[in-house]
Design an enzyme around this catalytic site. Sequence first.
Site, PDB file in Angstrom:
ATOM      1  N   LYS A   1      -5.874   3.389  -4.318  1.00  0.00           N
ATOM      2  CA  LYS A   1      -6.422   2.884  -5.618  1.00  0.00           C
ATOM      3  C   LYS A   1      -4.957   3.557  -6.983  1.00  0.00           C
ATOM      4  O   LYS A   1      -4.840   2.555  -7.669  1.00  0.00           O
ATOM      5  CB  LYS A   1      -7.705   3.509  -5.903  1.00  0.00           C
ATOM      6  CG  LYS A   1      -7.898   2.978  -6.394  1.00  0.00           C
ATOM      7  CD  LYS A   1      -8.404   1.321  -6.873  1.00  0.00           C
ATOM      8  CE  LYS A   1      -9.308   0.749  -8.706  1.00  0.00           C
ATOM      9  NZ  LYS A   1      -8.464   0.044  -8.821  1.00  0.00           N
TER      10      LYS A   1
ATOM     11  N   GLU B   1       0.446 -12.710 -10.586  1.00  0.00           N
ATOM     12  CA  GLU B   1      -1.607 -11.707 -10.011  1.00  0.00           C
ATOM     13  C   GLU B   1      -2.319 -12.141  -9.261  1.00  0.00           C
ATOM     14  O   GLU B   1      -2.492 -11.372  -8.390  1.00  0.00           O
ATOM     15  CB  GLU B   1      -1.304 -10.966 -11.893  1.00  0.00           C
ATOM     16  CG  GLU B   1      -3.291 -10.486 -11.564  1.00  0.00           C
ATOM     17  CD  GLU B   1      -3.651  -9.433 -10.811  1.00  0.00           C
ATOM     18  OE1 GLU B   1      -1.804  -8.807 -10.608  1.00  0.00           O
ATOM     19  OE2 GLU B   1      -4.635  -9.081 -10.664  1.00  0.00           O
TER      20      GLU B   1
ATOM     21  N   TRP C   1      -3.133  10.196   3.088  1.00  0.00           N
ATOM     22  CA  TRP C   1      -2.670   8.583   2.912  1.00  0.00           C
ATOM     23  C   TRP C   1      -0.853   9.513   3.022  1.00  0.00           C
ATOM     24  O   TRP C   1      -0.700   9.839   1.893  1.00  0.00           O
ATOM     25  CB  TRP C   1      -2.840   8.547   1.552  1.00  0.00           C
ATOM     26  CG  TRP C   1      -1.832   7.376   1.118  1.00  0.00           C
ATOM     27  CD1 TRP C   1      -2.459   5.572   1.523  1.00  0.00           C
ATOM     28  CD2 TRP C   1      -1.095   6.572   0.845  1.00  0.00           C
ATOM     29  NE1 TRP C   1      -1.649   4.592   1.126  1.00  0.00           N
ATOM     30  CE2 TRP C   1      -0.861   5.141   0.985  1.00  0.00           C
ATOM     31  CE3 TRP C   1       0.544   7.363   0.309  1.00  0.00           C
ATOM     32  CZ2 TRP C   1       0.473   5.168   0.257  1.00  0.00           C
ATOM     33  CZ3 TRP C   1       1.953   5.958  -0.423  1.00  0.00           C
ATOM     34  CH2 TRP C   1       1.444   5.043  -0.328  1.00  0.00           C
TER      35      TRP C   1
ATOM     36  N   ASN D   1      -2.818  16.750  -2.504  1.00  0.00           N
ATOM     37  CA  ASN D   1      -2.449  15.654  -3.043  1.00  0.00           C
ATOM     38  C   ASN D   1      -1.484  15.388  -3.682  1.00  0.00           C
ATOM     39  O   ASN D   1      -1.081  16.183  -4.438  1.00  0.00           O
ATOM     40  CB  ASN D   1      -4.015  15.506  -4.321  1.00  0.00           C
ATOM     41  CG  ASN D   1      -5.807  14.261  -2.819  1.00  0.00           C
ATOM     42  OD1 ASN D   1      -5.918  14.205  -2.973  1.00  0.00           O
ATOM     43  ND2 ASN D   1      -5.336  13.774  -1.874  1.00  0.00           N
ATOM     44  N   GLY D   2      -0.049  14.520  -3.219  1.00  0.00           N
ATOM     45  CA  GLY D   2       0.365  14.475  -3.781  1.00  0.00           C
ATOM     46  C   GLY D   2       2.033  14.925  -2.873  1.00  0.00           C
ATOM     47  O   GLY D   2       1.938  15.079  -1.765  1.00  0.00           O
TER      48      GLY D   2
ATOM     49  N   CYS E   1      -4.984  10.753  -1.898  1.00  0.00           N
ATOM     50  CA  CYS E   1      -6.048  10.279  -1.943  1.00  0.00           C
ATOM     51  C   CYS E   1      -7.346  11.007  -2.716  1.00  0.00           C
ATOM     52  O   CYS E   1      -7.427  11.010  -3.407  1.00  0.00           O
ATOM     53  CB  CYS E   1      -5.988   9.897  -0.362  1.00  0.00           C
ATOM     54  SG  CYS E   1      -5.091   8.202  -0.229  1.00  0.00           S
TER      55      CYS E   1
ATOM     56  N   LYS F   1      -2.626 -10.256  -6.094  1.00  0.00           N
ATOM     57  CA  LYS F   1      -5.149 -10.422  -5.366  1.00  0.00           C
ATOM     58  C   LYS F   1      -4.555 -10.483  -3.681  1.00  0.00           C
ATOM     59  O   LYS F   1      -5.027 -10.513  -3.275  1.00  0.00           O
ATOM     60  CB  LYS F   1      -5.335 -11.664  -6.263  1.00  0.00           C
ATOM     61  CG  LYS F   1      -6.599 -10.790  -6.950  1.00  0.00           C
ATOM     62  CD  LYS F   1      -6.832  -9.455  -7.331  1.00  0.00           C
ATOM     63  CE  LYS F   1      -5.502  -8.573  -7.916  1.00  0.00           C
ATOM     64  NZ  LYS F   1      -5.389  -7.177  -8.319  1.00  0.00           N
TER      65      LYS F   1
ATOM     66  N   ARG G   1     -10.040   4.660  -2.287  1.00  0.00           N
ATOM     67  CA  ARG G   1      -8.715   5.005  -2.879  1.00  0.00           C
ATOM     68  C   ARG G   1      -7.791   5.157  -1.414  1.00  0.00           C
ATOM     69  O   ARG G   1      -6.686   4.257  -1.901  1.00  0.00           O
ATOM     70  CB  ARG G   1      -8.738   6.442  -2.810  1.00  0.00           C
ATOM     71  CG  ARG G   1      -9.399   7.377  -4.368  1.00  0.00           C
ATOM     72  CD  ARG G   1      -9.615   8.414  -4.947  1.00  0.00           C
ATOM     73  NE  ARG G   1      -8.215   9.236  -5.482  1.00  0.00           N
ATOM     74  CZ  ARG G   1      -8.382   9.470  -6.426  1.00  0.00           C
ATOM     75  NH1 ARG G   1      -8.893   9.245  -7.236  1.00  0.00           N
ATOM     76  NH2 ARG G   1      -6.980  10.289  -6.305  1.00  0.00           N
TER      77      ARG G   1
ATOM     78  N   HIS H   1      14.318 -25.163  -8.714  1.00  0.00           N
ATOM     79  CA  HIS H   1      16.108 -24.340  -8.158  1.00  0.00           C
ATOM     80  C   HIS H   1      15.435 -22.822  -6.882  1.00  0.00           C
ATOM     81  O   HIS H   1      16.428 -22.132  -6.541  1.00  0.00           O
ATOM     82  CB  HIS H   1      15.948 -22.686  -9.558  1.00  0.00           C
ATOM     83  CG  HIS H   1      16.241 -23.666 -11.142  1.00  0.00           C
ATOM     84  ND1 HIS H   1      17.269 -24.493 -11.435  1.00  0.00           N
ATOM     85  CD2 HIS H   1      14.967 -23.638 -12.344  1.00  0.00           C
ATOM     86  CE1 HIS H   1      17.070 -24.623 -12.000  1.00  0.00           C
ATOM     87  NE2 HIS H   1      15.557 -24.815 -13.056  1.00  0.00           N
TER      88      HIS H   1
ATOM     89  N   GLU I   1      -3.356  -8.089  -0.699  1.00  0.00           N
ATOM     90  CA  GLU I   1      -3.423  -7.381  -1.277  1.00  0.00           C
ATOM     91  C   GLU I   1      -4.372  -7.064  -0.423  1.00  0.00           C
ATOM     92  O   GLU I   1      -4.791  -6.120   0.352  1.00  0.00           O
ATOM     93  CB  GLU I   1      -3.766  -6.160  -2.600  1.00  0.00           C
ATOM     94  CG  GLU I   1      -4.604  -6.352  -3.501  1.00  0.00           C
ATOM     95  CD  GLU I   1      -3.760  -5.865  -4.362  1.00  0.00           C
ATOM     96  OE1 GLU I   1      -3.927  -4.658  -4.100  1.00  0.00           O
ATOM     97  OE2 GLU I   1      -4.085  -6.091  -5.939  1.00  0.00           O
TER      98      GLU I   1
END
Length: 590
Positions: free
Chosen positions: A585, A468, A73, A99-100, A2, A472, A28, A491, A475
């Site tokens: 993000k 898509e 995050w 971060n990571g 983040c 949208k 983010r 089906h 989320e």
Amino acid sequence: MCGIFGFVGKRQDAGVVVIEGLKNLEYRGYDSWGVACKTEEGIVIRKDVGKISTVDSSQFTKKCSLAMAHTRWATHGGVTPENAHPHVSCDGNIVVVLNGIIENYETLREELKSKGHVFVSTTDTEVIPHLIEEEMKSEPDFAAAVRRACLRFQGRYGIVAMHADSSLLVAARTGSPLIIGVGKDGFYIASDTPAFLEHTRTVQYLDDGEMAVTDGKSILFSTIETGAEITKREIAITWSVEQAHKGEFDHFMLKEIMEQKESITRAVNQDEEQIRTLAEAINNAKGTFLVGCGTAAKACMAAEYFFSVIAQKHVNFAPASEFKLYHHFLRPESLLIVISQSGETADVLEAMHIAKSKGAKVLAIVNVEGSTIDREADYSLLINAGPERAVASTKALTGQMAVLILIAYALAGRLPEGRKLLLETAAKINDMLNPRYVDFLEGITEKIQEREHLFIIGKSWHYPMALESAIKIQEVSYVHAEGFAGGELKHGPIALIEEGTPCITLVGNDEVRADILSNTIELKARGGFIIGIAPERHEVFDEWIKVPEAGAAQPIVNIIPVQVLAYFLAVKRGKDPDMPRNLAKSVTVK
Ligand code: GLU
């Protein structure tokens, strides 16, 4: 993953600067925040779970010219105040934000515990200050100890560290972005530029395997591997401060949807010679692969259809996270096209590295200039959408698709025709996105806002747009939305349709129009409430959302009303569309 924002220099208000700057990275997505300020009384740390926007920075007005702040995050360890960053060494002198992910943190923690280090959190991050502390026992130079500690980390990370007895800010990266803002009054170090845009627009990019050490007066770059010094160029950022603010809009998401009035034109304004060269590279390649994640992956999938319909050219699409399995097909003559808004997406970077290790060339389509993907690709095209801050991607998607359509036309030897089509489409979108249209879409949302399930169908290039549309809506509004290829419905999924289930159908005046309309009729026969997004009305539609006719650019046009519906669904259901739960993000972890 983040936010990180640190400052060292002449200013005396570093605490306020880093907190206020980090508020600009809120988009983010994160779950906790923390700050460390070096004051005359030593290092002061505050951290907690929750939103940094609620933190009153005036409590950090103590004289301070070295500070750093973090939004977390959580990846390892729950969302608790103890796990929030910064983390400190046993003596409390070494302070670190990450971060990571440090993947080998368990081994390191056991080793450090056996040497007497005491851990107070359950994060991977906490091994960092303890390892630096351990390293300083053999050689007390702080920056050198950070470098030696980094040599032991596995994973993808961006780290910023400070020490109570030093005036240095030390940054190191392998995988997670860190950008240096070069100011008149000192150096800013952040995971993204909006943190410091109002202070400086001159930047230096830290690359993977590099570190930076600054005392606020000068900065020294070196490799983590050997400590050898490196020189860096200063680069001017073109994005303005205004572009990165909400302005008159309640949310970035709506602002960015409306910006599609101009952003598509900017995406189309590419150097024609470069587009032709790229088309030639695709033509000459023995196997072209398109990869991206999330919304960008849907642009890649749409490109399969653009390339097929417009240029009769076969390309292969894979979500970047699945690309590893394709490595058997890669050779030096292969071409990988990667798409990423941020230019930092971890899975996309991994796909690039796989392709490069096989000698293949990489073409990138990105929004953020100077991002890792932009810099590492053999060829790179910018979509020029301007900063996209809402987590839900809107203008970046349509910019990516515009560039892909342009390339498809170039492949077909009809570049001017493609350019004309896209510029005309952009003008039609400008007309379409008027206040009355937006109000009309808001009205449709009111009719479906209570429903928990929603389906979207499309065929051909509208199939990826159906997928898509589902992303949208999911989320930002948390409504269960699913996209299908129209023909797949019978089906299985058609069993889910009940009286009144909202169903969006994406229709163009193309060769599959009749097919998608019969799929829509099948939905209607099971009770579906049909919202048709189409250039022409059809009797099966309960609601008709009129869109301009746009030929091969129809998917760009048809997705825009869905973005607006998703936005209003979120707002009307009391959700913040700019900060959806559990999402970030720029996804820099795998
Ligand atoms: N892996 C770290 C943690 O969970 C850092 C997460 C982040 O990037 O914010 O604490």
